[in-house]
Design a protein around this motif. Structure first.
Motif, PDB file in Angstrom:
ATOM      1  N   PHE A 281      -2.223  12.209  -1.267  1.00 33.52           N
ATOM      2  CA  PHE A 281      -1.339  13.427  -1.381  1.00 33.52           C
ATOM      3  C   PHE A 281      -1.737  13.461   0.315  1.00 33.52           C
ATOM      4  CE2 PHE A 281      -1.935  14.608  -5.841  1.00 33.52           C
ATOM      5  CZ  PHE A 281      -0.550  14.991  -5.858  1.00 33.52           C
ATOM      6  N   GLU A 282      -2.642  13.046   0.863  1.00 37.09           N
ATOM      7  CA  GLU A 282      -2.787  13.942   2.237  1.00 37.09           C
ATOM      8  C   GLU A 282      -2.726  12.793   3.508  1.00 37.09           C
ATOM      9  OE1 GLU A 282      -6.938  14.760   2.745  1.00 37.09           O
ATOM     10  OE2 GLU A 282      -6.753  16.873   1.480  1.00 37.09           O
ATOM     11  N   ALA A 283      -2.353  11.600   2.833  1.00 41.19           N
ATOM     12  CA  ALA A 283      -1.856  10.096   3.126  1.00 41.19           C
ATOM     13  C   ALA A 283      -0.943  10.574   3.045  1.00 41.19           C
ATOM     14  CB  ALA A 283      -2.886   9.007   2.448  1.00 41.19           C
ATOM     15  N   MET A 284      -0.178  11.039   2.595  1.00 47.55           N
ATOM     16  CA  MET A 284       1.387  11.547   2.189  1.00 47.55           C
ATOM     17  C   MET A 284       1.741  12.974   3.102  1.00 47.55           C
ATOM     18  SD  MET A 284       1.801  10.145  -2.298  1.00 47.55           S
ATOM     19  CE  MET A 284       1.341   8.467  -2.297  1.00 47.55           C
ATOM     20  N   GLY A 285       0.743  13.182   3.798  1.00 44.27           N
ATOM     21  CA  GLY A 285       1.358  14.671   4.330  1.00 44.27           C
ATOM     22  C   GLY A 285       1.780  15.908   4.011  1.00 44.27           C
TER      23      GLY A 285
ATOM     24  N   VAL B 195       7.862   4.637  -0.022  1.00 44.42           N
ATOM     25  CA  VAL B 195       6.143   4.894   0.079  1.00 44.42           C
ATOM     26  C   VAL B 195       5.901   4.083   0.564  1.00 44.42           C
ATOM     27  CG1 VAL B 195       4.725   6.853  -0.634  1.00 44.42           C
ATOM     28  CG2 VAL B 195       6.735   7.178  -0.873  1.00 44.42           C
ATOM     29  N   ILE B 196       6.145   2.900  -0.173  1.00 47.22           N
ATOM     30  CA  ILE B 196       4.513   2.070   0.121  1.00 47.22           C
ATOM     31  C   ILE B 196       4.655   1.733   1.412  1.00 47.22           C
ATOM     32  CG2 ILE B 196       4.034  -0.458  -0.717  1.00 47.22           C
ATOM     33  CD1 ILE B 196       5.030   0.342  -3.457  1.00 47.22           C
ATOM     34  N   GLU B 197       6.132   1.352   1.569  1.00 45.93           N
ATOM     35  CA  GLU B 197       6.063   0.736   3.183  1.00 45.93           C
ATOM     36  C   GLU B 197       5.451   1.913   4.003  1.00 45.93           C
ATOM     37  OE1 GLU B 197       7.635  -1.649   4.061  1.00 45.93           O
ATOM     38  OE2 GLU B 197       7.461  -2.738   1.598  1.00 45.93           O
ATOM     39  N   GLN B 198       6.191   3.134   3.960  1.00 49.78           N
ATOM     40  CA  GLN B 198       5.284   4.000   4.577  1.00 49.78           C
ATOM     41  C   GLN B 198       3.770   4.056   4.425  1.00 49.78           C
ATOM     42  OE1 GLN B 198       7.290   5.898   7.066  1.00 49.78           O
ATOM     43  NE2 GLN B 198       5.186   5.861   7.879  1.00 49.78           N
ATOM     44  N   LEU B 199       2.729   3.769   3.700  1.00 49.85           N
ATOM     45  CA  LEU B 199       1.176   3.578   3.629  1.00 49.85           C
ATOM     46  C   LEU B 199       0.943   2.233   4.304  1.00 49.85           C
ATOM     47  CD1 LEU B 199       0.777   4.593  -0.244  1.00 49.85           C
ATOM     48  CD2 LEU B 199       0.194   6.448   2.520  1.00 49.85           C
ATOM     49  N   LYS B 200       1.853   1.561   4.079  1.00 44.50           N
ATOM     50  CA  LYS B 200       1.776   0.697   4.900  1.00 44.50           C
ATOM     51  C   LYS B 200       1.303  -0.073   6.526  1.00 44.50           C
ATOM     52  CE  LYS B 200       2.995  -3.357   1.432  1.00 44.50           C
ATOM     53  NZ  LYS B 200       3.849  -4.232   1.044  1.00 44.50           N
TER      54      LYS B 200
ATOM     55  N   GLY C  17      -1.368   2.317   7.629  1.00 53.60           N
ATOM     56  CA  GLY C  17      -2.534   1.286   7.522  1.00 53.60           C
ATOM     57  C   GLY C  17      -3.395   1.848   6.588  1.00 53.60           C
ATOM     58  N   ARG C  18      -3.259   2.738   5.696  1.00 57.73           N
ATOM     59  CA  ARG C  18      -3.817   3.207   4.276  1.00 57.73           C
ATOM     60  C   ARG C  18      -3.681   1.722   3.354  1.00 57.73           C
ATOM     61  NH1 ARG C  18      -5.715   8.532   4.780  1.00 57.73           N
ATOM     62  NH2 ARG C  18      -6.942   8.219   3.015  1.00 57.73           N
TER      63      ARG C  18
ATOM     64  N   PRO D 298      -1.367 -10.823  -3.208  1.00 51.42           N
ATOM     65  CA  PRO D 298      -1.736  -9.954  -3.124  1.00 51.42           C
ATOM     66  C   PRO D 298      -1.711  -8.544  -3.583  1.00 51.42           C
ATOM     67  CG  PRO D 298      -0.447 -10.057  -1.261  1.00 51.42           C
ATOM     68  CD  PRO D 298      -0.242 -10.888  -2.386  1.00 51.42           C
ATOM     69  N   HIS D 299      -3.148  -8.488  -3.856  1.00 58.79           N
ATOM     70  CA  HIS D 299      -2.997  -6.332  -4.954  1.00 58.79           C
ATOM     71  C   HIS D 299      -3.550  -6.132  -3.483  1.00 58.79           C
ATOM     72  CE1 HIS D 299      -6.873  -8.025  -5.392  1.00 58.79           C
ATOM     73  NE2 HIS D 299      -7.711  -7.201  -5.816  1.00 58.79           N
ATOM     74  N   TRP D 300      -2.502  -4.813  -3.884  1.00 63.35           N
ATOM     75  CA  TRP D 300      -3.039  -3.710  -2.137  1.00 63.35           C
ATOM     76  C   TRP D 300      -3.889  -2.296  -2.906  1.00 63.35           C
ATOM     77  CZ3 TRP D 300      -0.382  -5.267   2.210  1.00 63.35           C
ATOM     78  CH2 TRP D 300      -0.031  -5.715   2.599  1.00 63.35           C
ATOM     79  N   ARG D 301      -4.507  -2.256  -2.147  1.00 65.15           N
ATOM     80  CA  ARG D 301      -5.380  -0.868  -2.074  1.00 65.15           C
ATOM     81  C   ARG D 301      -5.174  -0.411  -0.843  1.00 65.15           C
ATOM     82  NH1 ARG D 301     -10.775  -2.302  -5.364  1.00 65.15           N
ATOM     83  NH2 ARG D 301     -10.766  -3.933  -6.119  1.00 65.15           N
ATOM     84  N   PHE D 302      -5.460   1.352  -1.920  1.00 65.87           N
ATOM     85  CA  PHE D 302      -5.572   2.247  -0.542  1.00 65.87           C
ATOM     86  C   PHE D 302      -6.244   2.753  -0.193  1.00 65.87           C
ATOM     87  CE2 PHE D 302      -6.506   6.608  -0.158  1.00 65.87           C
ATOM     88  CZ  PHE D 302      -5.253   7.261   0.819  1.00 65.87           C
ATOM     89  N   LYS D 303      -6.923   2.677   1.344  1.00 65.58           N
ATOM     90  CA  LYS D 303      -8.620   2.836   2.209  1.00 65.58           C
ATOM     91  C   LYS D 303      -8.583   4.228   1.944  1.00 65.58           C
ATOM     92  CE  LYS D 303     -10.230   1.343   6.798  1.00 65.58           C
ATOM     93  NZ  LYS D 303      -9.989   1.629   7.330  1.00 65.58           N
ATOM     94  N   LEU D 304     -10.033   4.488   1.316  1.00 69.06           N
ATOM     95  CA  LEU D 304      -9.935   5.618   1.488  1.00 69.06           C
ATOM     96  C   LEU D 304     -11.033   5.941   2.515  1.00 69.06           C
ATOM     97  CD1 LEU D 304     -11.307   6.103  -2.047  1.00 69.06           C
ATOM     98  CD2 LEU D 304      -9.480   7.456  -1.156  1.00 69.06           C
TER      99      LEU D 304
END
Ligand code: GLU
Length: 450
Positions: free
Chosen positions: A218-222, A85-90, A93-94, A143-149
């Protein structure tokens, strides 16, 4: 078939405390009242603080409370899935990399607060040039990683709080992955809720702003977000923050130190903050039947230790012998029979108290004898055997006639001589339970143990 699926998701970083127990009880009752599925999820991504000992504690507390689970999952078994899921979110661009150190972040926070502004992360990492990133990497920074709201309104209909609304721009982009690459609670929790098809998430009010971010995740993950219910935090009797003692009280404290009945705790926590009255329940079934989440209010309910003790007392007093005999035997009172149980249970606050009365019946006890002449006379006037529950009134009737004593003066010296105490179960029963031999000993041996 019900489609309701819930989870209780404690972190095994400490013993299961009262607040968690309440979330567990309410979540479990909701599931069972809906014919739903209950998942016990161990949130153990924090590998440093999570311990097997605490996971065992969670399970044993659940078993003790009578809360069974249909399925169990551990987050640490799912790192591969989180990686996907992390790969997908990256790719979408989220997720974005941030290089600030904890000190730099603390400084930014302080600067904003001192200007009276909310400490929202400024997204400086999004402005980094390739050269700056290369420099950080060369310095060995990870780096640490943030979710882009998205800066949009976030709304949901909370089963306890009603309509809740947040603005995406009022929230900091949550950190989802640490410098060491370990994914954090927010990310794992949302992925699990999605993968396990969780329909309802029940948790403490302290998670409300997390939920706002989770909804966008949740929405970002469809995936459609589940329904949320945030239970208010429990306050103390006066309405203040739960004291350290009560707040950190764990299920194992209730069980091992306070020696309380699990159903006393369940009876209290199942309805704390609900419009349904808090009454003692000896089993979970009627609580399941009557459970109604819509009766919970968002005001902070008060936790009163005395109320818990009263429930405990009532439950013990309502317990039939057949439900308690195995426990009594395990406490070393194998030959304690139903007659004894029925005689002393009105005097018990906790099951543990029975040991005192067993000791009174079995001896040795230290008789209290202040009026030797009266006690000697009482010994002489003991009725003939066999004794029944009528023996006491026969005996005291004769003593009354002989001495003219009545009330406390008549009874108390006998109670004190026979039991070594000034209060206790009904004497007609106590006298037969102690039996003729020990009664005679205690009356005759004056201050000597019998
Ligand atoms: N492990 C989290 C906690 O104990 C779970 C919260 C949740 O229910 O999502 O606070």
């Amino acid at each position: 078939m019900s489609t309701v699926k819930v989870r209780f998701a404690p972190s095994p970083t400490g013993y299961l405390h009262a607040g968690n127990v309440r979330t567990a009880v309410v979540t479990w009752l909701f599931a069972r009242s809906q014919g739903g599925h209950f998942l016990l999820r161990i949130d153990d991504t924090d590998t440093e603080r999570s311990k097997a000992e605490y996971e065992e504690d969670i399970e044993s507390a659940m078993v003790w409370l009578g809360l069974d689970w249909d399925e169990k999952a551990r987050q640490r078994d799912r790192f591969d899935r989180y990686e996907e899921v992390i790969e997908q979110l990256k790719a979408d661009g989220r997720l974005y990399a941030c290089y600030e150190t904890p000190d730099e972040l603390a400084l930014k926070r302080k600067a904003l607060l001192s200007r009276g502004l909310p400490p929202i992360y400024d997204r400086a990492a999004l402005e980094l040039t390739d050269a700056q990133i290369a420099k950080h990497e060369a310095e060995g920074r990870k780096p640490h990683w943030r979710f882009k709201l998205n800066h949009d309104p976030i709304e949901w209909d909370d089963m306890v709080r009603g309509a809740v609304k947040f603005e995406g721009s009022d929230l900091s982009d949550p950190v989802l992955i640490r410098e060491n690459g370990v994914p954090l609670y927010h990310l794992c929790s949302v992925i699990d809720d999605m993968d396990y098809d969780i329909t309802h998430v029940m948790r403490g009010e302290d998670h409300v702003s997390n939920t706002a971010a989770h909804i966008q995740m949740f929405e970002a993950m469809g995936h459609k977000p589940p329904v949320f219910a945030h239970l208010p935090m429990i306050s103390d009797k006066e309405g203040g923050k739960l004291s350290k003692r009560l707040g950190s009280m764990s299920a194992r404290d209730f069980r091992d130190n306070e020696k309380l009945e699990p159903m006393a705790i369940v009876s209290l926590l199942a309805r704390l903050g609900s419009a349904d009255p808090i009454v003692p329940f000896s089993s979970l079934e009627p609580l399941i039947k009557e459970f109604d989440l819509t009766k919970f209010s968002k005001g902070a309910p008060k936790f009163d230790m005395d109320e818990l003790l009263r429930l405990n007392q009532k439950i013990i007093q309502d317990t039939p012998f057949e439900d308690v005999n195995v426990r009594l035997a395990n406490m070393g009172m194998e030959d304690l029979d139903e007659g004894f149980w029925n005689a002393v249970r009105p005097n018990l606050h906790k099951l543990e108290d029975i040991k005192d009365w067993w000791q009174v019946a079995k001896g040795p006890v230290e008789p209290i004898i202040e009026d030797e002449a009266y006690v000697t006379l009482a010994l002489e006037m003991l009725p003939a055997e066999p004794w029944t529950e009528e023996t006491w009134s026969e005996w005291t009737g004769k003593l009354k006639e002989a001495t003219g004593r009545k009330g406390k003066e008549l009874f108390m010296p006998l109670r004190q001589a026979l039991t070594g105490m000034s209060h206790g179960p009904e004497m007609p029963l106590m006298m037969t339970l102690i039996g003729p031999e020990k009664v005679k000993n205690r009356l005759s041996k004056s201050r000597k143990a019998a």
